[in-house]
Design an enzyme around this catalytic site. Sequence first.
Site, PDB file in Angstrom:
ATOM      1  N   HIS A   1      -1.649  25.075 -12.065  1.00 36.14           N
ATOM      2  CA  HIS A   1      -1.967  23.789 -11.448  1.00 36.14           C
ATOM      3  C   HIS A   1      -3.388  23.777 -10.892  1.00 36.14           C
ATOM      4  O   HIS A   1      -3.758  22.873 -10.161  1.00 36.14           O
ATOM      5  CB  HIS A   1      -0.948  23.473 -10.352  1.00 36.14           C
ATOM      6  CG  HIS A   1       0.435  23.312 -10.899  1.00 36.14           C
ATOM      7  ND1 HIS A   1       1.008  22.088 -11.155  1.00 36.14           N
ATOM      8  CD2 HIS A   1       1.352  24.246 -11.289  1.00 36.14           C
ATOM      9  CE1 HIS A   1       2.228  22.258 -11.665  1.00 36.14           C
ATOM     10  NE2 HIS A   1       2.449  23.565 -11.757  1.00 36.14           N
TER      11      HIS A   1
ATOM     12  N   GLU B   1     -15.001  47.738 -12.542  1.00 36.21           N
ATOM     13  CA  GLU B   1     -15.941  48.816 -12.211  1.00 36.21           C
ATOM     14  C   GLU B   1     -16.077  49.816 -13.351  1.00 36.21           C
ATOM     15  O   GLU B   1     -17.090  50.495 -13.461  1.00 36.21           O
ATOM     16  CB  GLU B   1     -15.483  49.555 -10.941  1.00 36.21           C
ATOM     17  CG  GLU B   1     -15.992  48.916  -9.668  1.00 36.21           C
ATOM     18  CD  GLU B   1     -15.765  49.763  -8.420  1.00 36.21           C
ATOM     19  OE1 GLU B   1     -15.259  50.901  -8.533  1.00 36.21           O
ATOM     20  OE2 GLU B   1     -16.083  49.286  -7.327  1.00 36.21           O
TER      21      GLU B   1
ATOM     22  N   LYS C   1     -25.582  47.575  -1.860  1.00 30.87           N
ATOM     23  CA  LYS C   1     -25.607  48.365  -0.621  1.00 30.87           C
ATOM     24  C   LYS C   1     -27.049  48.610  -0.180  1.00 30.87           C
ATOM     25  O   LYS C   1     -27.386  48.445   0.989  1.00 30.87           O
ATOM     26  CB  LYS C   1     -24.912  49.716  -0.829  1.00 30.87           C
ATOM     27  CG  LYS C   1     -23.413  49.619  -1.022  1.00 30.87           C
ATOM     28  CD  LYS C   1     -22.814  51.007  -1.071  1.00 30.87           C
ATOM     29  CE  LYS C   1     -21.360  50.965  -1.501  1.00 30.87           C
ATOM     30  NZ  LYS C   1     -20.825  52.275  -1.805  1.00 30.87           N
TER      31      LYS C   1
HETATM   32  O1  PA5 Z   1     -13.862  52.997  -7.106  1.00 34.62           O
HETATM   33  C1  PA5 Z   1     -14.737  53.310  -6.329  1.00 34.62           C
HETATM   34  O2  PA5 Z   1     -15.306  54.402  -6.403  1.00 34.62           O
HETATM   35  C2  PA5 Z   1     -15.173  52.408  -5.196  1.00 34.62           C
HETATM   36  O3  PA5 Z   1     -14.582  51.161  -5.237  1.00 34.62           O
HETATM   37  C3  PA5 Z   1     -14.806  53.051  -3.884  1.00 34.62           C
HETATM   38  O4  PA5 Z   1     -13.431  53.294  -3.873  1.00 34.62           O
HETATM   39  C4  PA5 Z   1     -15.180  52.186  -2.693  1.00 34.62           C
HETATM   40  O5  PA5 Z   1     -16.535  51.843  -2.759  1.00 34.62           O
HETATM   41  C5  PA5 Z   1     -14.901  52.929  -1.399  1.00 34.62           C
HETATM   42  O6  PA5 Z   1     -15.604  54.128  -1.377  1.00 34.62           O
HETATM   43  P1  PA5 Z   1     -15.240  55.261  -0.343  1.00 34.62           P
HETATM   44  O7  PA5 Z   1     -13.867  55.713  -0.603  1.00 34.62           O
HETATM   45  O8  PA5 Z   1     -16.250  56.344  -0.621  1.00 34.62           O
HETATM   46  O9  PA5 Z   1     -15.401  54.690   1.046  1.00 34.62           O
END
Ligand code: PA5
Length: 448
Positions: free
Chosen positions: A319, A298, A438
């Site tokens: 493996h 990310e 999303k």
């Molecule tokens: O790193 C990030 O920002 C995302 O992976 C969020 O942690 C994830 O989408 C969950 O978001 P939230 O904590 O707002 O529910």
Amino acid sequence: MITLDQHRSDPFVAEHLREGLNRRVVSAHDALLDGRGAGAEWLGWRRILAYPNDALLEELAQQAAEIRRRADVLLCIGIGGSYLGAEAVIKALSPYFERFEEPEAHGEDSPLFEEHTNHGHTTEILFAGHHLSGRYLEQLLGYLEGKSVYVNVISKSGTTLEPGIAFRVIRQWMEARFDDCDRRIIATTDAKKGALKALAEEKNYRTHVIDDDIGGRFSVLTPVGLLPIAVSGADIRSLFYGAVAMKQDIDGAEYHEALQYAERRYALHESGYSTEILSIFEPSLSGVGAWWQQLFGESEGKNHRGLFPVTCLFSTDLHSLGQYIQKGRRNVIETFLTLEDDGGHVTIPQLPTDTNDQSLDGLGFVAGKRFSDITRAALEGTMEAHANGGVPVQHVIIPRLDENTLGGLIYFFEHTVALGGYLLGINPFDQPGVEDYKKAMYAQLGRP
Ligand code: PA5
């Protein structure tokens, strides 16, 4: 302390990248320290370590002790950064099998031991809202029936679909079973905004705050990760201060291993490599691998750049994926993450037939060796074979699996990925791409 061995990746760096790259790394590092880089408003993961909040650590430890006394199960509801860090640390520190306590790690005078003898059980930590399986949720509710359950619902935005719908189901289930349901639900979310914050206020749930300047994947050392980790029996103070010490080391060093790792990853990226495998041998590190994947994926996967991060568990995956790593497309780099002391004291038994090399299984040559000797041979052999096959190999070694070491490792990777983002010329702290699926999913679901 972290050791980094890079000699097996030296030959793979393109000639034109061999000089001068460390100046760019130092300037990225300085920008991070001075808060001058992209996304500088998201540096809370460094701020909390510069000014440790001991009162918060104590409050979380107290709350965890209450949960450990009263709950059979703590159900953590969250996805992405809202669960991966907790799961990683809990998995890394927990024994493989329930109720087995390592005598050295948890002696008779440790609080964990006391908890076990006094109450006869540990609080099991389970996760929900981290995918969309209705089958899982249905079976989970069946499993929870008759148990004393606490819930920690964790969402920074308070609006994420997966934990949101899981919590709807679980809240209804809790309300139907526990008179003190609102006391059993603890919400970890934004200080002011989001649906979860509003609900927590209305129901008078106990809450913890995720600060505005800390993104989800950098939040393991906030209440997001620390409360579940404390409930697992781990020492969150030691975890936290392990990260504090690593931050001080990196900030104060001339050219720390974190900078060397960031430099080499970037040099290999610019030399044409596109995938980084984090290769581990200890299964309990697989959660750290999953957390690492999110942190690096990310943070770096932007503007059509960045190394695609993937974790392999060896020797299991030797493996399955070993063939590809050895002989497939030469776009893969590998970072081995191993323990100096893996605690593998089991010894391969000696058989009477071994002496004259007549053993039926043909394994007389390993008799008398410990599993850790075999693992070391597998590690050295694999690194050598992969490097000889054209895979640039780096090796990160941590001394052991304990809270302090893990805290240090968490910060080591966080610092590295921030530098990685700056070297790539992107903001490592946002995740605009996550929104696209999303939007498309909500459109399918007919959201107004
Ligand atoms: O790193 C990030 O920002 C995302 O992976 C969020 O942690 C994830 O989408 C969950 O978001 P939230 O904590 O707002 O529910």
